[in-house]
Design a protein around this motif. Structure first.
Motif, short mmCIF file in Angstrom:
data_model
loop_
_atom_site.label_atom_id
_atom_site.label_comp_id
_atom_site.label_asym_id
_atom_site.label_seq_id
_atom_site.Cartn_x
_atom_site.Cartn_y
_atom_site.Cartn_z
N HIS A 164 -1.38 5.62 9.74
CA HIS A 164 -0.05 5.59 9.10
C HIS A 164 -0.12 5.00 7.69
CE1 HIS A 164 0.83 1.40 11.07
NE2 HIS A 164 0.64 1.20 9.78
N LYS A 165 -1.27 4.47 7.30
CA LYS A 165 -1.37 3.96 5.94
C LYS A 165 -1.83 5.05 4.97
CE LYS A 165 -1.99 -1.04 5.77
NZ LYS A 165 -0.89 -1.25 6.68
N THR A 223 -6.11 -6.77 1.61
CA THR A 223 -4.77 -6.39 1.17
C THR A 223 -4.55 -6.66 -0.32
OG1 THR A 223 -4.11 -7.02 3.38
CG2 THR A 223 -2.35 -6.62 1.80
N PHE A 236 0.87 -1.17 0.00
CA PHE A 236 0.00 0.00 0.00
C PHE A 236 0.90 1.22 0.00
CE2 PHE A 236 -3.55 -2.70 1.67
CZ PHE A 236 -4.38 -2.50 0.57
N ASN A 243 -5.65 2.42 10.22
CA ASN A 243 -4.25 2.85 10.34
C ASN A 243 -4.01 4.24 9.74
OD1 ASN A 243 -3.36 0.51 11.51
ND2 ASN A 243 -2.13 -0.18 9.79
N ASP A 267 -11.35 -5.28 10.16
CA ASP A 267 -10.02 -4.83 9.77
C ASP A 267 -10.17 -3.81 8.64
OD1 ASP A 267 -7.50 -4.40 8.85
OD2 ASP A 267 -6.95 -6.50 8.59
N THR A 269 0.76 -0.87 15.32
CA THR A 269 0.37 -1.38 14.00
C THR A 269 -0.98 -2.08 14.06
OG1 THR A 269 1.47 -3.46 14.50
CG2 THR A 269 2.78 -1.83 13.31
N ALA A 270 -1.55 -2.32 12.89
CA ALA A 270 -2.84 -3.03 12.82
C ALA A 270 -2.68 -4.46 13.32
CB ALA A 270 -3.35 -3.03 11.38
N SER A 271 -1.52 -5.06 13.08
CA SER A 271 -1.30 -6.42 13.56
C SER A 271 -1.50 -6.47 15.08
CB SER A 271 0.13 -6.88 13.24
OG SER A 271 0.39 -6.71 11.88
N1 PLP Z 1 -4.73 -5.41 7.66
C1 PLP Z 1 -4.71 -5.09 6.36
C2 PLP Z 1 -5.98 -5.16 5.56
C3 PLP Z 1 -3.52 -4.70 5.76
O1 PLP Z 1 -3.50 -4.43 4.45
C4 PLP Z 1 -2.34 -4.63 6.54
C5 PLP Z 1 -1.06 -4.22 5.93
O2 PLP Z 1 -0.98 -3.84 4.80
C6 PLP Z 1 -2.41 -4.97 7.89
C7 PLP Z 1 -3.62 -5.36 8.42
C8 PLP Z 1 -1.19 -4.93 8.77
O3 PLP Z 1 -0.81 -3.62 9.00
P1 PLP Z 1 0.36 -3.25 10.03
O4 PLP Z 1 1.62 -3.19 9.24
O5 PLP Z 1 -0.04 -1.93 10.60
O6 PLP Z 1 0.40 -4.32 11.07
#
Ligand code: PLP
Length: 499
Positions: A314-315, A258, A99, A312, A283, A158-160
């Protein structure tokens, strides 16, 4: 970089005690800001992907730290000589891989100040500013995304990590005393189930691994032609699992997957979650930002019924990495899962929010500051316009692809990611052709695109999200792709295109 050599004119060594003097800090600080301004100004002359070979940087750096402090000018010179060549230029307007995300001047200033304040915001006491500003900016963002007031947010890196915490809260809600007893050594604990689509991000798999649920607990549900989870299949899977004695407890829906940015039907999924009493986590790590644009707000339809949602900034909100937001309908469930207050962290402020109660981290960075800077500098209108323009550019590229006989779209374009491939006539191995094209464009340094596999086809992904991207950059990437394709497979007359 192409700019003045040895930028720091006066020597700037560390004093015998304490930190840099205010005068040196001022001078070196101006030089560094100059350096960054030059970096952004000249970024298009840099290759998008670094050209260094693995270990190049390691081999060029000393094996141990310098015995004595070094002149600041030398450090900065090495940034030019050693660090910059090994940097992947995420801020380049032709960064279209994964992304496309980029920072902003306002975000950098927020980050700079956060480093200066150096808050460890575990308690309200240890940082009233961070604790309260976090609530304020997350309330602003929630309103911009048109999410209901019952969502309260918390910032993670992070999203994770946000998703891992959401699933932990979902598990806590089961009231199985897993926090106390753990998950091992219990023959009475059934297999707990989390559901998501087969297009889900790998962070969901990692969450179940980290939480000790195991990969077996994750059941991936089939998607339709547009890569969206099929609710009927979800309902069937839950029924089957219950029959087998498993315990369903959580569903993860994605808004903006993604691979293709597809949008799961959250309303229908929420219906199932209500019926089955399951935690619904959404998500929206990538596409949540798009919901600030009025005509795209619809993408979050149904999310008002979710238990948690991650997005996010940050995205796609021009905030320097890292800043992920988790909104929860009941933040108390997170607290129930994670709060643990040792004697030395007990305070007597009364009813204040202490960030450490909502996750595994104790100290927390002052991340809200950079988002506050970004929101105030661009304003809602400025942010909306930028995201809207990215989506327009993606649609424009998609229209060029649709008009061409040598290219095809492989997924709908709801946001600012285009999935496509070259498909000149009479070529058998289109996967190899497209992979080769991607490798060539990436090796050129002029643009960076990435790939995925859709229905078994090697698919090119071109993401548009840089603060610096303009129509000319998309045209440049498109021309480059066509030139590379034409070189290998010259167009036959009847394939002649309009563009
Ligand atoms: N969820 C989705 C749909 C994503 O596309 C991504 C990363 O591209 C993530 C979660 C993970 O993001 P992060 O790097 O903030 O953990």
């Amino acid at each position: 970089m192409q700019k003045k050599e040895n930028k720091i004119s006066e020597q700037t060594f560390a004093p015998d005690t304490g930190d840099m003097s205010a005068g040196d800090f001022r001078r070196a600080g101006h030089e560094i800001i100059d350096w960054i301004a030059d970096y952004f100004q000249n970024i298009e002359q840099l290759p998008v992907l670094s050209k260094v070979e693995p270990n190049w940087l390691k081999d060029n750096l000393p094996k141990s730290a310098p015995k004595n402090g070094e002149d600041f000018a030398d450090i900065l010179a090495d940034v030019d000589k050693l660090i910059l060549p090994a940097v992947t230029n995420w801020n380049h307007p032709n960064f279209h891989g994964l992304f496309s995300t980029s920072t902003s001047a306002a975000g950098i200033f927020g980050e700079l100040l956060a480093a200066a304040f150096d808050q460890k915001a575990m308690l309200w006491r240890t940082s009233p500013a961070s604790t309260e500003l976090e609530d304020v900016v997350l309330s602003w963002l929630r309103q911009m995304m048109n999410l209901p007031e019952h969502f309260e947010g918390i910032i993670y890196d992070t999203a994770s990590v946000s998703t891992m915490h959401a699933i932990a809260a979902a598990r806590e809600k089961l009231d199985l005393q897993i926090r106390e007893n753990g998950m091992s050594g219990h023959s009475d604990l059934p297999l707990l189930r989390v559901y998501c689509s087969e297009q889900v991000h790998s962070s969901i798999d990692k969450s179940v691994i980290t939480l000790g649920l195991g990969q077996k607990s994750l059941r991936k549900i089939e998607t339709d032609k547009e890569f969206r989870l099929i609710p009927e299949k979800l309902a069937e899977a839950i029924a089957e699992d219950k029959q087998n004695g498993y315990l369903p407890f959580c569903v993860v829906a994605t808004i903006g997957t993604t691979s293709t940015t597809s949008i799961d039907p959250v309303e229908a999924i929420a219906e199932i979650c209500d019926r089955e009493n399951l935690w619904l986590h959404v998500d929206a790590a990538y596409a949540g930002s798009a919901a600030i644009v009025p005509e795209l707000q619809n993408c979050l339809r149904g999310c008002e019924r979710a238990d948690s949602i991650v997005t996010n900034p940050h995205k796609w909100l021009f905030t320097p990495f890292d800043l992920s937001v988790l909104y929860c309908k009941d933040l108390e469930m997170l607290k129930k899962a994670f709060s643990l207050v040792p004697e030395y962290l007990k305070t007597n402020e009364g009813a204040v929010k202490n960030g450490m109660d909502y996750g595994i981290q104790l100290g927390r960075r002052f991340r809200a500051l950079k988002l506050w800077f970004v929101m105030r500098y661009f304003g809602q209108t400025g942010l909306i316009e930028r995201i809207r323009e990215h989506c327009r550019l993606a649609k424009l590229l998609a229209s060029w692809i649709e008009k061409s006989e040598r290219w095809e779209l492989l997924a709908p374009v709801p946001f600012a990611l285009v999935c496509f491939r070259a498909c000149p006539k009479n070529i058998k191995d289109l996967d190899a052709l497209n992979e080769n094209l991607m490798n060539k464009i990436n090796a050129s340094g002029k643009a960076y695109i990435s790939h995925t596999k859709l229905n078994g086809k090697f698919t090119l992904r071109l993401s548009i999200g840089s603060l610096r991207v303009e129509e000319r950059h998309i045209k440049k990437a498109w021309d480059l792709l066509n030139k590379l394709l034409d070189e290998d497979f010259p167009p036959r007359r009847k394939e002649a295109k309009e563009e």
